[in-house]
Design a protein around this motif. Structure first.
Motif, short mmCIF file in Angstrom:
data_model
loop_
_atom_site.label_atom_id
_atom_site.label_comp_id
_atom_site.label_asym_id
_atom_site.label_seq_id
_atom_site.Cartn_x
_atom_site.Cartn_y
_atom_site.Cartn_z
N ALA A 27 21.60 88.66 36.66
CA ALA A 27 22.24 87.62 35.85
C ALA A 27 23.32 88.25 34.97
N PRO A 28 24.57 87.81 35.10
CA PRO A 28 25.68 88.47 34.41
C PRO A 28 25.99 87.86 33.05
N LEU A 29 26.74 88.61 32.27
CA LEU A 29 27.46 88.05 31.15
C LEU A 29 28.70 87.40 31.75
N TRP A 30 28.92 86.12 31.47
CA TRP A 30 30.03 85.39 32.07
C TRP A 30 30.92 84.87 30.95
N ILE A 31 32.15 85.39 30.91
CA ILE A 31 33.07 85.07 29.82
C ILE A 31 34.23 84.26 30.37
N ALA A 32 34.34 83.01 29.98
CA ALA A 32 35.40 82.14 30.49
C ALA A 32 35.59 80.96 29.55
N PRO A 33 36.85 80.60 29.25
CA PRO A 33 37.08 79.42 28.41
C PRO A 33 36.54 78.16 29.09
N ASP A 34 36.16 77.19 28.30
CA ASP A 34 35.65 75.93 28.80
C ASP A 34 36.80 74.96 28.97
N LEU A 35 37.12 74.62 30.23
CA LEU A 35 38.20 73.68 30.52
C LEU A 35 37.65 72.39 31.11
N GLN A 36 36.43 72.05 30.78
CA GLN A 36 35.75 70.89 31.34
C GLN A 36 36.57 69.61 31.12
N GLY A 37 36.70 68.85 32.19
CA GLY A 37 37.35 67.55 32.11
C GLY A 37 38.82 67.55 32.43
N ALA A 38 39.48 68.70 32.37
CA ALA A 38 40.92 68.75 32.64
C ALA A 38 41.17 68.62 34.14
N PHE A 39 42.18 67.82 34.51
CA PHE A 39 42.52 67.70 35.93
C PHE A 39 43.11 69.01 36.43
N LYS A 40 42.66 69.44 37.61
CA LYS A 40 43.18 70.66 38.21
C LYS A 40 43.66 70.35 39.61
N PRO A 41 44.93 70.63 39.93
CA PRO A 41 45.38 70.44 41.31
C PRO A 41 44.79 71.52 42.21
N GLY A 42 44.85 71.29 43.50
CA GLY A 42 44.24 72.22 44.43
C GLY A 42 42.92 71.63 44.87
N GLU A 43 42.99 70.54 45.61
CA GLU A 43 41.77 69.77 45.90
C GLU A 43 41.37 69.77 47.37
N HIS A 44 42.15 70.45 48.23
CA HIS A 44 41.87 70.40 49.67
C HIS A 44 40.99 71.60 50.04
N LEU A 45 39.70 71.35 50.22
CA LEU A 45 38.73 72.41 50.56
C LEU A 45 38.49 72.41 52.06
N GLY A 46 38.84 73.51 52.73
CA GLY A 46 38.72 73.60 54.18
C GLY A 46 37.26 73.64 54.63
N PRO A 47 37.02 73.29 55.90
CA PRO A 47 35.65 73.28 56.42
C PRO A 47 35.00 74.66 56.46
N ALA A 48 35.79 75.73 56.46
CA ALA A 48 35.21 77.07 56.46
C ALA A 48 34.45 77.36 55.17
N ALA A 49 34.66 76.53 54.15
CA ALA A 49 33.95 76.73 52.88
C ALA A 49 32.51 76.26 52.94
N THR A 50 32.19 75.37 53.88
CA THR A 50 30.85 74.79 53.92
C THR A 50 29.75 75.83 54.10
N PRO A 51 29.86 76.77 55.07
CA PRO A 51 28.80 77.78 55.18
C PRO A 51 28.71 78.69 53.96
N LEU A 52 29.82 78.90 53.26
CA LEU A 52 29.79 79.70 52.05
C LEU A 52 29.01 78.99 50.95
N LEU A 53 29.24 77.69 50.84
CA LEU A 53 28.48 76.91 49.86
C LEU A 53 26.99 76.86 50.23
N LYS A 54 26.69 76.85 51.52
CA LYS A 54 25.29 76.90 51.94
C LYS A 54 24.66 78.23 51.53
N THR A 55 25.41 79.31 51.63
CA THR A 55 24.92 80.61 51.17
C THR A 55 24.55 80.56 49.69
#
Length: 371
Positions: A27-55
């Motif tokens: 379990a890591p220390l994870w340091i990142a600003p909270d940008l919750q709720g902000a719209f982010k472009p880049g929404e096209h997720l290719g099918p090759a991502a599905t097995p990675l998400l299954k992992t």
């Protein structure tokens, strides 16, 4: 206290790395600003991502109602004729049009639930101290033995300890379009090239429409106030907006989307993932898939304390960049109508003209990639 491993940066790569490390018992220390709720472009997720998400045990996230399947993409590229690319050709299933912010929030919640220690602030300073890293986070000084750089194109760690390369100056202006009744729209994605760049439109699951324009940062750009007027000078995209009575709903926003990478992607006590290691032209639709893949590969190599696997990751990044640049060259060469336009002429150059070779080996000053 010295934390064994810290992930710096959020987004998909940072969240996926924090989740994978926690799943591996680190379990890591994870340091990142909270940008919750902000719209982010880049929404096209290719099918090759599905097995990675299954992992990651997270593929169910794609079934949330805030996302939709992308069955058809139409492009006017090389001619005015719209050609369809149907998702039926993908054996892994269709791509997904994401609510990017919701997807990243779901990954973030999974990482924290798995045990990642989240600090929602940016890192202001990084230095080496007694063979470990010292991070200034707000008023705190935190120590870590190994850093995973997920800070995007700025590559907070990687850019200091590796060589940075850039293939172009691509940037994006984007805005959301809407109509009062939010009645169902045909769920399409459109791509249309123009003399000074190219346009992208996609219908989101909530029936809003995102429209992006891509050109080089040093070429004459649009004043944000003129964005809507310029999009209605296109053909296919303007017709879709007009036929569906869509009007601009947010100010046009600009961001950097160039092709850039660092080499090598690993060093003494650190590794870069996601856009921090290699950032691709959005036309490739590789960005989010690469973010997931790189997070998993680096996290698994760290958990196993396997230097050979970490070096194999760096080699894969190097090869992936080379293959991407060749593919980018071929795709842009298909648009020959405006070959004398600065934007298109630049993309007709061979990758052999880009400069030094793409390296993957850790430098002599950084001989070890794990501590």
């Amino acid at each position: 206290m010295i934390h064994p491993v810290a992930v710096i940066g959020g987004g998909i790569s940072g969240a996926a790395a924090a989740l994978r490390l926690a799943q591996g018992g680190r379990a890591p220390l994870w340091i990142a600003p909270d940008l919750q709720g902000a719209f982010k472009p880049g929404e096209h997720l290719g099918p090759a991502a599905t097995p990675l998400l299954k992992t990651l045990g997270s593929d169910a996230m794609l079934r949330a109602e805030v996302h939709r399947h992308a069955h058809s993409t139409y492009s006017a590229w090389g001619s005015d004729v719209l050609l369809e690319r149907n998702a039926i050709v993908h054996l892994e299933g269709p791509p997904t049009v994401l609510d990017r912010a919701a997807f990243e929030q779901a990954l973030t919640e999974a990482a924290v639930l798995a045990g990642a220690e989240r600090i929602s602030q940016p890192v202001s300073k990084v230095q080496v101290c007694d063979e470990h890293w010292r991070l200034q986070v707000g008023s705190q000084s935190l120590d870590a033995g190994f850093l995973i750089d997920a800070t995007g194109r700025k590559a907070l760690i990687g850019s200091k300890y590796a060589t940075r390369f850039q293939a172009d100056k691509l940037c994006c202006q984007y805005a959301l379009f809407d109509r009062p009744d939010r009645s169902p729209l045909r769920p399409v994605t459109l791509i249309e090239s123009v003399p000074n760049g190219w346009w992208y439109l996609s219908v989101l699951a909530d029936q809003r429409v995102v429209v992006n324009f891509y050109t080089d940062a040093d070429l004459p750009g649009f004043d944000p106030a003129e964005f809507e007027a310029h999009v209605f000078q296109t053909n296919a995209i303007a017709a879709f907006l007009s036929d569906n009575a869509l009007h601009i709903a947010t100010p046009a926003t600009r961001l950097t989307t160039n092709s850039s990478w660092i080499a090598p992607a690993i060093g003494a006590g650190w590794a870069a993932i996601g856009d921090a290691s290699a950032a691709f032209d959005p036309l490739s639709s590789h960005g989010m898939t690469t973010a997931l893949w790189s997070a998993i590969e680096v996290s698994d190599a760290y958990v196993a304390q396997d230097r050979k696997r970490m070096q194999a990751y760096a080699d894969s990044v190097s090869k992936g960049v080379h293959d991407y640049l060749r593919a980018r060259e071929r795709v842009y060469a298909q648009e020959a109508r405006w070959c004398e336009s600065p934007f298109w002429a630049r993309r007709l150059k061979s990758i052999d003209d880009l400069g030094p070779p793409i390296a993957s080996q850790a430098s002599e000053r950084d001989p070890e990639c794990l501590t």
